[in-house]
Structure formats: structure tokens, C-alpha cells
Design a protein around this motif. Sequence first.
Motif, mmCIF file in Angstrom:
data_model
loop_
_atom_site.group_PDB
_atom_site.id
_atom_site.type_symbol
_atom_site.label_atom_id
_atom_site.label_comp_id
_atom_site.label_asym_id
_atom_site.label_seq_id
_atom_site.Cartn_x
_atom_site.Cartn_y
_atom_site.Cartn_z
ATOM 1 N N LYS A 95 0.844 -1.193 0.000
ATOM 2 C CA LYS A 95 0.000 0.000 0.000
ATOM 3 C C LYS A 95 0.879 1.242 0.000
ATOM 4 O O LYS A 95 2.093 1.189 0.302
ATOM 5 C CB LYS A 95 -0.919 -0.003 1.214
ATOM 6 C CG LYS A 95 -0.210 0.055 2.552
ATOM 7 C CD LYS A 95 -1.194 -0.038 3.697
ATOM 8 C CE LYS A 95 -0.519 0.107 5.050
ATOM 9 N NZ LYS A 95 0.522 -0.899 5.294
ATOM 10 N N VAL A 96 0.284 2.364 -0.337
ATOM 11 C CA VAL A 96 1.008 3.633 -0.330
ATOM 12 C C VAL A 96 1.564 3.874 1.075
ATOM 13 O O VAL A 96 0.880 3.688 2.081
ATOM 14 C CB VAL A 96 0.085 4.786 -0.762
ATOM 15 C CG1 VAL A 96 0.757 6.135 -0.524
ATOM 16 C CG2 VAL A 96 -0.299 4.633 -2.234
ATOM 17 N N GLY A 97 2.832 4.275 1.122
ATOM 18 C CA GLY A 97 3.502 4.530 2.394
ATOM 19 C C GLY A 97 4.401 3.416 2.861
ATOM 20 O O GLY A 97 5.248 3.629 3.742
ATOM 21 N N ASP A 98 4.259 2.210 2.297
ATOM 22 C CA ASP A 98 5.106 1.079 2.698
ATOM 23 C C ASP A 98 6.549 1.308 2.260
ATOM 24 O O ASP A 98 6.805 1.792 1.151
ATOM 25 C CB ASP A 98 4.619 -0.222 2.059
ATOM 26 C CG ASP A 98 3.356 -0.767 2.693
ATOM 27 O OD1 ASP A 98 2.935 -0.229 3.737
ATOM 28 O OD2 ASP A 98 2.801 -1.742 2.142
ATOM 29 N N ARG A 99 7.508 0.936 3.136
ATOM 30 C CA ARG A 99 8.917 0.866 2.725
ATOM 31 C C ARG A 99 9.155 -0.506 2.129
ATOM 32 O O ARG A 99 8.835 -1.524 2.752
ATOM 33 C CB ARG A 99 9.851 1.101 3.908
ATOM 34 C CG ARG A 99 11.337 1.112 3.507
ATOM 35 C CD ARG A 99 12.262 1.485 4.663
ATOM 36 N NE ARG A 99 12.303 0.463 5.693
ATOM 37 C CZ ARG A 99 13.431 0.013 6.270
ATOM 38 N NH1 ARG A 99 14.611 0.495 5.901
ATOM 39 N NH2 ARG A 99 13.373 -0.902 7.225
ATOM 40 N N VAL A 100 9.686 -0.533 0.914
ATOM 41 C CA VAL A 100 9.881 -1.793 0.206
ATOM 42 C C VAL A 100 11.264 -1.828 -0.423
ATOM 43 O O VAL A 100 11.942 -0.807 -0.582
ATOM 44 C CB VAL A 100 8.814 -2.000 -0.900
ATOM 45 C CG1 VAL A 100 7.418 -2.102 -0.306
ATOM 46 C CG2 VAL A 100 8.885 -0.892 -1.949
ATOM 47 N N GLY A 101 11.661 -3.028 -0.807
ATOM 48 C CA GLY A 101 12.866 -3.232 -1.585
ATOM 49 C C GLY A 101 12.515 -3.787 -2.945
ATOM 50 O O GLY A 101 11.539 -4.542 -3.092
#
Length: 373
Positions: A95-101
Motif C-alpha cells: 500500500k502507499v507509504g510502505d517501505r519496500v525493496g
Amino acid sequence: MSYPEQFQGFATNDPKDWASPKLTSYQPKNFGARDVDIEVECCGICASELFALKNGWSHEPMACLSSKYGPKTQVVGHEVVGKIVAIGPEVTLCKVGDRVGLGAQASSCMKCSRCTSNNEQYCAKSVGTYCDPYEDGYVSQGGYASHVRAHEQFCFPVPPEIPSEFVAPLQCGGLTVFSPIKRNIAGKQNPRVAVIGIGGLGHMAIMISKALGAEVYAISRGYSKKEDASKMGADHFVATGEKDWNKGLDDHFDLILNCASSTTSLDLNALLPCLKVNCNFVSVGLPDIGEDFNVKPFSFFHNGCNMGSSKLGSREEAIELMQLAVEHNFRPWVETLKVSEAGVSEGLTRLDQGDVRYRFTLTGFHEFFGTGK
């Protein structure tokens, strides 16, 4: 910069300029229903970038020159960490706002037998995060940029315990070694793993093998990295430049993992007999297109060993790797560089010269691009 119509990144389209990509604005690929946009926080520098920018893996012109729309220049980078700022209407994994790689793969068909069996990295319609054409003709653009666009499947949740500059190298380098280590030693009692090449890939392979319960042998030409290898967790060190280096190592290893980016110094006829019966020599370091393996058929005969390779890893494995890093508290050895034309050039040039122990992560993206607000 007008987002999302334009991204910014450091690009070139001439292999002669591999060390000096220039800041440019460009059109991203058309937004798909399961695509997400990542506002980049940091990005690792991988040896793959050198081969891509030098066009060392192809006899054809750089792929970006044939893109059907978008830029005719190439932004590289596939060890991305950042925040999701836009999602397609069918996205369910984040979702918008998630920190991802985001690692070295940005898309696949998601329908074939490989995609539905946790082997999506081997999909025939796989698209790499950069230098790779989508079905609509757009050539993918990577993470030395303000933003990057990719399919949600390849944007992995990041544990809060790991700072972003250490997360970045795990997205490609770490996952590339984790997948074959796990697949080759799973279920074995007291496995032994040999890691060839104590560099950007190899140093993470030592840590990961140790975390997975293996007895680890670090293999290098000389002794200059022996102390480092020991600090990373290696139980033994073998210098192949020494006479009779392989004495006592016959029938010894459950896996030999080659992480070296060149094949010129590999003595496969001496290495393969060190494997146990039916065990594997797996190469994850990809050399220049002009290099080959040199091996005699008799080297396979007495232990029925196998030679092969491994490509990246699955989403499931990426998430498992990051949890392993949390549980065993290992981190890649990272030097950070501030992102800019000069910072990108320094990182690429020093990597080409071997002047890194053992990974670079470009940082300061929000400050440079005016993002992160």
C-alpha cells in the motif's frame, strides 16, 4: 520534475561513457494495473551495472536505443529501497507509504508454471529492473533515480530492524546467493559450503551460509581477504594460489558457490572433485560475454557432480532472506556514497577498480531530488 509524468535519473546511452551517467528526465513505462511507484530512498551499486553500462553482456547495441517509447538512454540500479507513493487498481501486496525493496526483476507474466511455483525469476517473460524490454517495447529503467516503477510482486516488504543502506544490497546480491544456498543445502545434516570469490556477492554468501547452519569455506586466490572472511563467519580459508590447495578436500562439499565475476582463474578440473556425490557447482557471478568455462568431462565422472547456475530468487525467498538477516543479525559490509553525478561516477569507477569492501549504497536521494516530503 512533473510526477508521475516524468522521473529523473542518471543515464547514458554510450558504453564509452559508462563511468559518467548524466542527470536526465524521462518518461516512465505505462502504468499497469498491478504496478507500483517507489520513491527511491537509496540504491546499491552492483557489478551488474558495470556490465550493463559497458554493454559487456551483449554483442548488440544497448537495448535502450531500441525502446519504442520513453528514453533512449539507460538508468541502471536494481538494489532499490524506498517508499511506495502510487499503486495500480489491482495491487494487493502493498500500500502507499510502505517501505519496500526492489531487486533485479521488475515484472513477469504471473501465470506460467514457474510464476505459480515460486520460481517467477525464471519466467520466460521476466523483465529485469533495467535494460530489458517490456512487451509494449519500453526498455526498463532502474533505481539510480528519483522513482522506479515495477510490478507489485517484486516489491518486497522490509523489516524495520534493518536500516535502508543495508537492505539495498540484499535485494539483488543477497538474494542471488541466498536462493542457491538454501535450495542446495536444505534438509542436509552439517552441510559444507564453499564460496569462491570474497567480493560483493561472496561476502554475503559467507554470512548467509553460516546463518543457514553450514560449515563455510572461503576460497580466494590469495590471503588478502582471509581476516575479513573470518569476521564474516567463514570457518576455513583456502588460497588457490598455493600449491596443492585442494589436498584433503575431495568429497568434501555439499555446494560450491562461485561468486567470482570472471572465469579466467577458475580451475574447474580441480574444484569439481571436491564435491560430494551428486552435489552441485553453482555459478552466480556472470562474466563478460567473451568468457567461457573450461572443464574436462572426466571431472564430473567420479562423483556424478553437476554444474549449473542460479538466477536471482523468488519473492518468498526475498522475504525469508530479510527475516534471516534480522534473526541472525548479519549485515552486508557497506560504504555509502551521496547520490549525484559525481557520486555515481565515483562508485562505478571504484567498483571497476576493485576499490570497495564490499558494497556501495547510494544515499541522499530525497535531498538530491527534493522528494521524501
